[in-house]
Design a protein around this motif. Structure first.
Motif, PDB file in Angstrom:
ATOM      1  N   ARG B  84       0.703  -1.071  -0.096  1.00 45.10           N
ATOM      2  CA  ARG B  84       0.115   0.170   0.054  1.00 45.10           C
ATOM      3  C   ARG B  84       0.741   1.369   0.063  1.00 45.10           C
ATOM      4  NH1 ARG B  84      -5.309  -0.157   1.537  1.00 45.10           N
ATOM      5  NH2 ARG B  84      -5.118   2.051   0.433  1.00 45.10           N
ATOM      6  N   HIS B  85       2.275   1.336   0.147  1.00 44.21           N
ATOM      7  CA  HIS B  85       2.970   2.350   0.094  1.00 44.21           C
ATOM      8  C   HIS B  85       3.387   2.930  -1.174  1.00 44.21           C
ATOM      9  CE1 HIS B  85       7.480   3.818   0.985  1.00 44.21           C
ATOM     10  NE2 HIS B  85       6.579   4.856   1.171  1.00 44.21           N
ATOM     11  N   ARG B  86       4.192   1.954  -1.987  1.00 45.92           N
ATOM     12  CA  ARG B  86       4.455   2.497  -3.335  1.00 45.92           C
ATOM     13  C   ARG B  86       4.184   1.649  -4.274  1.00 45.92           C
ATOM     14  NH1 ARG B  86      10.244   5.582  -2.310  1.00 45.92           N
ATOM     15  NH2 ARG B  86      10.420   5.118  -4.715  1.00 45.92           N
ATOM     16  N   GLY B  87       3.383   0.447  -4.062  1.00 47.87           N
ATOM     17  CA  GLY B  87       2.775  -0.238  -5.040  1.00 47.87           C
ATOM     18  C   GLY B  87       3.834  -1.484  -5.226  1.00 47.87           C
ATOM     19  N   HIS B 107      10.520  -1.088   1.228  1.00 47.70           N
ATOM     20  CA  HIS B 107      10.900  -0.088   2.322  1.00 47.70           C
ATOM     21  C   HIS B 107      10.356  -0.737   3.588  1.00 47.70           C
ATOM     22  CE1 HIS B 107      10.569   2.516  -1.340  1.00 47.70           C
ATOM     23  NE2 HIS B 107      11.401   3.101  -0.822  1.00 47.70           N
ATOM     24  N   ALA B 108      10.125  -1.896   3.659  1.00 48.88           N
ATOM     25  CA  ALA B 108       9.819  -2.777   4.616  1.00 48.88           C
ATOM     26  C   ALA B 108       8.560  -2.464   5.439  1.00 48.88           C
ATOM     27  CB  ALA B 108      11.033  -2.808   5.741  1.00 48.88           C
ATOM     28  N   TRP B 109       7.525  -1.772   4.641  1.00 48.94           N
ATOM     29  CA  TRP B 109       6.301  -2.028   5.349  1.00 48.94           C
ATOM     30  C   TRP B 109       5.643  -3.303   5.777  1.00 48.94           C
ATOM     31  CZ3 TRP B 109       1.785   1.800   3.896  1.00 48.94           C
ATOM     32  CH2 TRP B 109       2.262   3.163   3.818  1.00 48.94           C
ATOM     33  N   PRO B 121       7.845   2.185   8.493  1.00 46.00           N
ATOM     34  CA  PRO B 121       8.842   3.080   8.822  1.00 46.00           C
ATOM     35  C   PRO B 121       8.654   4.568   8.485  1.00 46.00           C
ATOM     36  CG  PRO B 121       9.744   0.851   7.911  1.00 46.00           C
ATOM     37  CD  PRO B 121       8.124   0.972   7.735  1.00 46.00           C
ATOM     38  N   HIS B 122       8.962   5.328   9.569  1.00 46.14           N
ATOM     39  CA  HIS B 122       8.881   6.909   9.212  1.00 46.14           C
ATOM     40  C   HIS B 122       7.849   7.333   8.613  1.00 46.14           C
ATOM     41  CE1 HIS B 122      13.397   7.289   9.908  1.00 46.14           C
ATOM     42  NE2 HIS B 122      13.406   5.948   9.409  1.00 46.14           N
ATOM     43  N   MET B 123       6.839   6.913   8.927  1.00 43.50           N
ATOM     44  CA  MET B 123       5.323   7.349   8.649  1.00 43.50           C
ATOM     45  C   MET B 123       4.677   7.940  10.012  1.00 43.50           C
ATOM     46  SD  MET B 123       4.647   7.072   5.520  1.00 43.50           S
ATOM     47  CE  MET B 123       3.052   7.633   5.320  1.00 43.50           C
ATOM     48  N   GLY B 125       5.650  10.889  11.243  1.00 42.32           N
ATOM     49  CA  GLY B 125       5.456  12.369  10.893  1.00 42.32           C
ATOM     50  C   GLY B 125       4.341  12.866  10.265  1.00 42.32           C
ATOM     51  N   VAL B 126       3.737  11.781   9.640  1.00 42.27           N
ATOM     52  CA  VAL B 126       2.684  12.131   8.501  1.00 42.27           C
ATOM     53  C   VAL B 126       1.604  12.344   8.959  1.00 42.27           C
ATOM     54  CG1 VAL B 126       1.690  11.507   6.298  1.00 42.27           C
ATOM     55  CG2 VAL B 126       3.989  10.839   6.905  1.00 42.27           C
ATOM     56  N   GLU B 127       0.933  13.512   8.841  1.00 44.61           N
ATOM     57  CA  GLU B 127      -0.376  13.957   9.499  1.00 44.61           C
ATOM     58  C   GLU B 127      -1.710  13.076   8.906  1.00 44.61           C
ATOM     59  OE1 GLU B 127      -1.070  17.687   8.556  1.00 44.61           O
ATOM     60  OE2 GLU B 127       0.520  18.628   9.303  1.00 44.61           O
ATOM     61  N   PHE B 129      -2.255  10.089   8.923  1.00 44.89           N
ATOM     62  CA  PHE B 129      -1.971   8.729   8.357  1.00 44.89           C
ATOM     63  C   PHE B 129      -2.494   7.769   9.532  1.00 44.89           C
ATOM     64  CE2 PHE B 129       1.013   5.000   8.491  1.00 44.89           C
ATOM     65  CZ  PHE B 129       0.810   4.587   7.150  1.00 44.89           C
ATOM     66  N   TYR B 134      -4.665   1.373   5.838  1.00 49.17           N
ATOM     67  CA  TYR B 134      -3.834   0.779   4.795  1.00 49.17           C
ATOM     68  C   TYR B 134      -3.396  -0.763   4.766  1.00 49.17           C
ATOM     69  CZ  TYR B 134      -2.826   5.504   3.523  1.00 49.17           C
ATOM     70  OH  TYR B 134      -3.092   6.892   2.839  1.00 49.17           O
TER      71      TYR B 134
END
Lengths: 378, 378, 378
Positions: B84-87, B107-109, B121-123, B125-127, B129, B134
């Motif tokens: 669901r991240h970048r397909g 990216h290890a989702w 990882p690193h999500m 900080g995403v408003e 989210f 997902y």
């Protein structure tokens, strides 16, 4: 390869990946050819490939075959690889040495190295035939930092103007004098944009590139270009590593006049729309991308060294080539897996994290260049 | 393989083959994908392929890659094979064992085996989210007689309802407990409908299949399903033959609790739109069809045996596999010759004989499913 | 190969090559199939290929497979290679001997050699089924100078009428009685028109064909057909050459009753739209062209000799075959280079010289046949 503290600042909330059709649609690929690849300056190689008069190579750009040569006045020139008589391809070999003219292999029409028609057998009887109207079709060509750039637009804006944000940025690396060591060609079954996005972040490095992550901490460094057609910055070398090589040691003399801090850094820049330049203390690597279709991209990767490297005892280009060839293949493979997934009907744009601010910026620039509102595509 | 006395009764005067474009047109193939393969329950394999938690295989259906797995609660599930991240495609191997999660190789989702997003990882900080938004995209999956069926329609009608005409019809064969012996894959350069039509009559058996015709008289038997999405019946074994094998002998223990008459019969059923099931006293064979284009079909053929067959002295699966592998190849070859002929501009629908009542019935069902009047296509 | 003094007279000022889309566009290729290849008489072979009743070969013309055979009354006939039952291709081999009938390999429908349906198993129960309505689809076939010509138009004008300009022109070569020695097949990655244009001038001979230019001065000779669907004339043999062979010697007896001057000549004719005939004193060579797409052409080249050549001490067919096989390959290669160049966006029609009056005439005829004003295409 650009995963920087800095990027967090430039991250825009809500950024997401491009819709699927941008990676699969032949129609959008045709638009890209028209609006991007036929308008922009495209890197096709290095001046070092055409040192002496008559030296040439054939470049494939946006479906066109172009002869790039050095003429008798030592000027680099480019021409469409077609005879003005019956359209025959003039140069068949990928590179070589021309004598003082270019002769068509079909009916022997002959051109000077600066493109003028010299001889056209049996055309003397043709009314209104003027040789001067049948010069080879010229392709604008400019040189930047030793790289040869073509532009398929008949009246392009000057490269110097287009490249203003990069002016003098690499001067200390003395790129024009560097010498090529190796070139490797790859065919990647993925859309060209996936390769740019992949290059623009190192969030994937610990997952995909254990070798790279060991020599260069993936969260180190800083961006200095975070918006527009040129994006990039640097990452730090790990304490024990002198460069990105299999051995971890430098594999050649320092390429230019580098300040001390540059000896601990690798710089990565993407140059829209087909060049990636990666500058290490002891060598410079570049990737030229040539999209063949919505789902296939050719890549040429070359490694450049100090002109005197050959005489340097530590010169070992394969130490760098092996390192990056392995890393390249890891990247192409994951790009191919992305291409496959994105081709699903169920793929929908997903969220970029702050660590992916450069891919997001690249997508915005792409949308601008395609002439579309960034909101529509991302 | 279904050429029965019974069929003569169900024959409709005037029946003729489908017009040529139904076998060659990419547009009609696209309609079939939309209206048939994305709406129907499609067989993708057997429960026995995913016995333990974490076991998975990847199915290709209607252009989609789907992960079929057993989760930690022992529930069989199916998900689109995209992150669901970048397909990115999540599972690259055709089958294997997952640990307790599915991790994206880019990216290890990370997802649980029931599809929930565990780590991104690193999500943080995403408003806005929310991980719960997902999850992996689920694909409806149901089990019938040990077969795994997927449905690409988001809200399909239940398989039980769709399969009502088949309820309990095969119970005596105890299909769910059968064990696979061999699987063979084929690529046939012919439209998928030609394979169904070929399976649905034995008028061609004396011409094409001397081996089969020797063991099973081609005019023997009777149909019990002669209209609708499920078609078939039985043929008799020749007096000297215990089964359809090279040797003529049974090659394993009787698969279920079969009445005496079933020991002299082979049952053949086509299950619209991608499964063929052939039930012999000592083994069950099935074909799964996967259309790749208007002119190419992939086929997976598997042979199932009694769960205790391995310990049976007469167990000799190759005796059945060799028999049908040869017969399959004879069929694929004639289907390919049909495809070539039908591609001619001069091809026009030809008349079905009473011995081809089931292909005619299959064509009618096909026309209904495609949403067209049977008269228009036949 | 037709570069003649005469052509200069027939040259029209301003003639130029065809626009690029005529060599690359699938749409124009489809128009050509419709308006040219499905309307014209197309050469598919020689009568000598079907000498005895039952002898047949399969021709591929304009995407269709056609059975060409000799029937029991010794009549040459042609039929679409499809069964009237379910469309199956009837003959799979490229050539062979039929018994007294053609039987479909699928369900055994059987036809006489003159195309009538003899047997149709199990059709007796079908109402209104009349065998006489299910004859094989005939293809008009005519014979000219021993060549077999098909016409895919259901009501073509007679070949005799179409070929009036050629009537009796080759009688002295006694073509019908000649016997084949060798046939070579080629696949050329170029538009079929490039092959015709290439055949129609020898301006390229000194550049491309040093072997040919040595045996036949490229500016010698004269045209006798300079406009219309049939174009050509002769070139002279060099003083030391008896024929176009590697050795320069004749490689068989004189093929017909030739006047003395013909012993010093080679005649070249292009026969629109798929035949080239090259007549030497001691052998006749012909090329049949079969366009497969806008960018690919199959070519069959055959060499014919006097029927008694086998008993002639100087008979050495390879002397001619080697000569022309090398020349053919030189031509195909330059045609492929032309195709590549013409595919460029920058290709534009270029000027024909007076030495290219026949290609220009050929282009005019092509434009007429396509139903377009010559001015629009040239």
């Amino acid at each position: 390869m650009n995963p920087f503290v800095e990027t967090v600042r430039s991250y825009r909330q809500g950024a997401s990946t491009l819709p699927g059709q941008y990676y699969t649609s032949p129609e959008i690929f045709a638009q890209e050819c028209e609006r991007i690849f036929r308008r922009h300056w495209l890197c096709v190689g290095r001046e070092a490939q055409i040192v002496t008069p008559g030296a040439y190579f054939v470049a494939s750009v946006a479906g066109e075959s172009v002869i790039v040569l050095r003429d008798e006045q030592h000027v680099a020139r480019a021409f469409y690889n077609i005879c003005r008589h019956r359209g025959t391809r003039l140069c068949e070999e990928q590179s070589g040495e021309l004598s003082r003219s270019i002769q068509c292999p079909y009916h022997a029409w002959t051109y000077t190295l600066d493109g003028r028609l010299l001889g056209a057998p049996h055309m003397e009887g043709v009314e209104d035939f003027e040789k001067r109207e049948y010069s080879l079709h010229r392709v604008p060509l400019e040189i930047w930092e030793g790289f040869l750039f073509l532009n398929l637009s008949p009246q392009p804006r000057s490269l110097a103007e287009a490249f203003t944000p990069l002016a003098d940025r690499f001067r200390r690396f003395r790129l024009p004098r560097l010498r090529p060591s190796r070139r490797i060609g790859y065919v990647v079954e993925a859309n060209w944009k996936l390769l740019f996005q992949n290059y623009s972040e190192c969030l994937h490095c610990p997952v995909i590139h254990p070798g790279l992550a060991r020599r260069s901490p993936w969260r180190s460094g800083e961006n200095d270009l975070a918006e527009g057609p040129f994006l990039g910055g640097f990452m730090l070398l790990d304490g024990d590593s002198e460069s990105l090589t299999v051995s971890g040691r430098a594999c050649g003399p320092v390429v230019g006049e580098l300040p001390h801090e540059d000896l601990r850094r690798v710089y990565y820049y993407s140059i829209f729309p087909n060049l990636l330049v990666s500058l290490h203390p002891d060598y410079v690597m570049f990737h030229m991308l040539q999209p063949e279709s919505a789902t296939r991209t050719r890549v040429e990767c070359e490694w450049l060294f100090h002109p005197d490297a050959l005489h340097d005892p530590q010169y070992d280009p394969e130490d760098a080539v092996s390192f990056w060839d392995a890393t390249n293949r890891e990247d192409w493979h994951i790009c191919e897996l992305s291409q496959k997934g994105i081709s699903s009907r169920m793929y929908a744009p997903g969220p970029y994290s702050p660590r992916e601010s450069l891919p997001a910026a690249w997508d915005r620039e792409y949308a601008r260049q395609l002439g579309q509102h960034a909101e529509d595509v991302g």
